[in-house]
Design an enzyme around this catalytic site. Structure first.
Site, PDB file in Angstrom:
ATOM      1  N   THR A  94     -41.665 -36.786 -25.655  1.00 39.11           N
ATOM      2  CA  THR A  94     -42.677 -35.911 -25.058  1.00 39.11           C
ATOM      3  C   THR A  94     -42.944 -34.712 -25.954  1.00 39.11           C
ATOM      4  OG1 THR A  94     -42.047 -36.609 -22.835  1.00 39.11           O
ATOM      5  CG2 THR A  94     -43.221 -34.505 -23.025  1.00 39.11           C
ATOM      6  N   GLN A 104     -42.553 -46.659 -28.004  1.00 39.69           N
ATOM      7  CA  GLN A 104     -42.197 -47.997 -27.514  1.00 39.69           C
ATOM      8  C   GLN A 104     -42.074 -49.007 -28.653  1.00 39.69           C
ATOM      9  OE1 GLN A 104     -41.651 -49.221 -24.277  1.00 39.69           O
ATOM     10  NE2 GLN A 104     -41.655 -47.135 -23.521  1.00 39.69           N
ATOM     11  N   HIS A 153     -33.862 -42.498 -27.061  1.00 40.37           N
ATOM     12  CA  HIS A 153     -33.303 -43.269 -25.939  1.00 40.37           C
ATOM     13  C   HIS A 153     -34.018 -44.597 -25.702  1.00 40.37           C
ATOM     14  CE1 HIS A 153     -36.145 -42.445 -22.479  1.00 40.37           C
ATOM     15  NE2 HIS A 153     -36.471 -41.403 -23.219  1.00 40.37           N
ATOM     16  N   THR A 163     -32.036 -23.785 -32.681  1.00 40.49           N
ATOM     17  CA  THR A 163     -30.797 -24.236 -33.321  1.00 40.49           C
ATOM     18  C   THR A 163     -30.754 -25.757 -33.348  1.00 40.49           C
ATOM     19  OG1 THR A 163     -29.626 -22.266 -32.576  1.00 40.49           O
ATOM     20  CG2 THR A 163     -28.266 -24.195 -33.124  1.00 40.49           C
ATOM     21  N   CYS A 196     -42.237 -44.208 -10.624  1.00 46.81           N
ATOM     22  CA  CYS A 196     -42.282 -42.851 -10.098  1.00 46.81           C
ATOM     23  C   CYS A 196     -41.722 -41.833 -11.054  1.00 46.81           C
ATOM     24  CB  CYS A 196     -41.578 -42.769  -8.766  1.00 46.81           C
ATOM     25  SG  CYS A 196     -40.071 -43.668  -8.670  1.00 46.81           S
TER      26      CYS A 196
HETATM   27  N1  PLP Z   1     -44.444 -42.056 -25.148  1.00 47.60           N
HETATM   28  C1  PLP Z   1     -44.201 -43.260 -24.626  1.00 47.60           C
HETATM   29  C2  PLP Z   1     -45.076 -44.399 -24.997  1.00 47.60           C
HETATM   30  C3  PLP Z   1     -43.136 -43.448 -23.739  1.00 47.60           C
HETATM   31  O1  PLP Z   1     -42.915 -44.658 -23.215  1.00 47.60           O
HETATM   32  C4  PLP Z   1     -42.320 -42.330 -23.411  1.00 47.60           C
HETATM   33  C5  PLP Z   1     -41.205 -42.464 -22.440  1.00 47.60           C
HETATM   34  O2  PLP Z   1     -41.325 -43.101 -21.423  1.00 47.60           O
HETATM   35  C6  PLP Z   1     -42.611 -41.096 -23.990  1.00 47.60           C
HETATM   36  C7  PLP Z   1     -43.678 -40.990 -24.860  1.00 47.60           C
HETATM   37  C8  PLP Z   1     -41.790 -39.869 -23.690  1.00 47.60           C
HETATM   38  O3  PLP Z   1     -40.556 -39.921 -24.342  1.00 47.60           O
HETATM   39  P1  PLP Z   1     -39.325 -39.050 -23.803  1.00 47.60           P
HETATM   40  O4  PLP Z   1     -38.813 -39.745 -22.581  1.00 47.60           O
HETATM   41  O5  PLP Z   1     -38.319 -39.074 -24.900  1.00 47.60           O
HETATM   42  O6  PLP Z   1     -39.827 -37.681 -23.536  1.00 47.60           O
END
Ligand code: PLP
Length: 398
Positions: free
Chosen positions: A73, A183, A205, A241, A330
């Site tokens: 994000t 993805q 993750h 940091t 959700c």
């Molecule tokens: N972009 C895509 C295509 C995602 O599938 C996700 C997570 O579901 C994200 C961005 C956001 O990543 P994060 O969970 O590390 O903030």
């Protein structure tokens, strides 16, 4: 208990866990601040720089292009807002182009720029299979376009986009290009020596790393405005940091996912086919997304199931021991209708996303198939589990 929701998040790899534990246990002495000149600081800094080298090697980019963030994000927000602001300032350009299948990390960042920063936003609709037509993206580009952002692969349908066609044309026109590859990285090679993108986002993750750390590739030479101001870490683009333990773990996850990708894909392809074929053998089940395997991630199987409510189905599957995502999932506890599925003309109410990853086995797939068959039959016998419309709100699967 099969876990088939790798698109949402993946189990942490043993080598990643060991790296995290080593840093958090502080087995090698005091973990310093990576900006400190003393030995403890330099140990942390060395770990960060090693991780940077690992990411750069996996993506075939320069280590100096790699910026660590707190996840996908933040990487998306940094690229979208940072590149758009910088391009807008430089070229007096205030127009953005994204697509209707972007994750909210891109879609909402672009919408925010339009609503609060006076930028103009064009959202390009997808094809019915979730892919984006490069011609439509390029047709939306104007002389005042500051940034184009098109995801490498969609999180819900697994639809893969032609970044080369889009990026090559954008380079010729001097327009900055970002791609959300969160993805894609687990199962697709992302070779930045070939891919004409200026920015790219990863999230650890999604491929066996820890939650809360990600990567923004921001090519040096492409102007970017920081979102965070402070100590000037990471070439002043991302102050704060260095999260040495998380960053080191991210580097290990990137390297291992990259080194094992070909084997993972070879193992998952027949498992995904087995899963899809087994689901399609049930009455009233249709597969969504691209039909050509070249155009979809091997990890994603997305189906619509007639005669049941997707959310009720997901809950019932969870109770039966199968963890998957509704086509709509959700973020806040409410039931959602996915804007991505709506844009593709897919009925999100009855949709199910099953996603495979590095730990998925044949036994998981077989158990999942048996569970889906039993739960769907049971739900249909009880009227499908539909809930009245007022409980629904807009949203999308992670
Ligand atoms: N972009 C895509 C295509 C995602 O599938 C996700 C997570 O579901 C994200 C961005 C956001 O990543 P994060 O969970 O590390 O903030």
């Amino acid at each position: 208990m099969p876990y088939l929701d790798h698109a949402a998040t993946t189990p942490v790899r043993p080598a990643v866990r060991a790296t995290l534990a080593r840093w958090l246990d502080d087995a090698e002495g005091v973990v310093g601040n990576g900006s400190s000149a003393h030995a403890a600081g330099q140990r942390a800094r060395t770990a960060v720089e090693e991780a940077r080298e690992r990411v750069a090697a996996a993506l075939a980019c320069h280590p100096g292009d790699v910026v660590f963030t707190a996840g996908g994000t933040e990487a998306d927000n940094l690229a979208v807002k940072g590149l758009a602001w910088a391009a807008a300032r430089r070229r007096r350009a205030g127009h953005l182009v994204t697509t209707a299948v972007e994750h909210p990390a891109v879609a909402d960042a672009a919408r925010w720029l339009a609503e609060h920063e006076g930028m103009e936003l064009t959202v390009v609709p997808p094809r019915a299979d979730g892919t984006v037509d490069p011609e439509r993206v390029l047709a939306a580009v104007r002389d005042d376009t500051a940034l184009v952002s098109v995801m490498a692969a969609n999180n819900e349908l697994g639809a893969v986009n032609d970044l080369v066609a889009i990026g090559t044309a954008l380079r010729e026109r001097g327009v900055a290009f970002h791609t959300d590859a969160v993805q894609a990285f687990a199962t697709r090679v992302l070779d930045l020596a070939e891919l004409p993108v200026d920015a790219l986002a990863l999230s650890a993750h999604k491929f066996g790393g820890p939650q809360g750390v990600g990567v923004a590739v921001l090519r040096r030479g492409v102007p970017v405005e920081p979102l965070l101001h402070g100590g000037g870490q990471d070439r002043g683009v991302r102050s704060g940091t260095f999260a040495a333990a998380l960053v080191a773990a991210c580097g290990v996850a990137v390297a291992e996912a990259d080194a094992t990708r070909a084997a993972t894909v070879a193992r998952l392809a027949p498992l995904a086919d087995r899963l899809a074929n087994g689901l399609l053998a049930l009455d009233g089940v249709r597969r969504n997304g691209p039909t050509d395997p070249a155009d979809r991630l091997v990890s994603h199987v997305h189906v619509s199931v007639d005669g049941v409510d997707g959310e009720a189905l997901t809950f019932a599957l969870d109770r039966a021991g199968l963890e998957v995502s509704a086509g709509a999932a959700c973020a806040s506890g409410a039931t959602h209708v996915s804007p991505v599925l709506a844009a593709c003309g897919i009925d999100g109410d009855a949709a199910l996303r099953l996603s495979l990853g590095w730990t998925t086995t044949e036994a998981d797939v077989d158990e999942a198939l048996a569970t889906v068959a039993a739960v769907v039959a049971d739900l249909r016998a009880r009227g499908g589990g539909f809930v009245p419309p007022p409980a629904r709100a807009a949203g999308a699967a992670p």
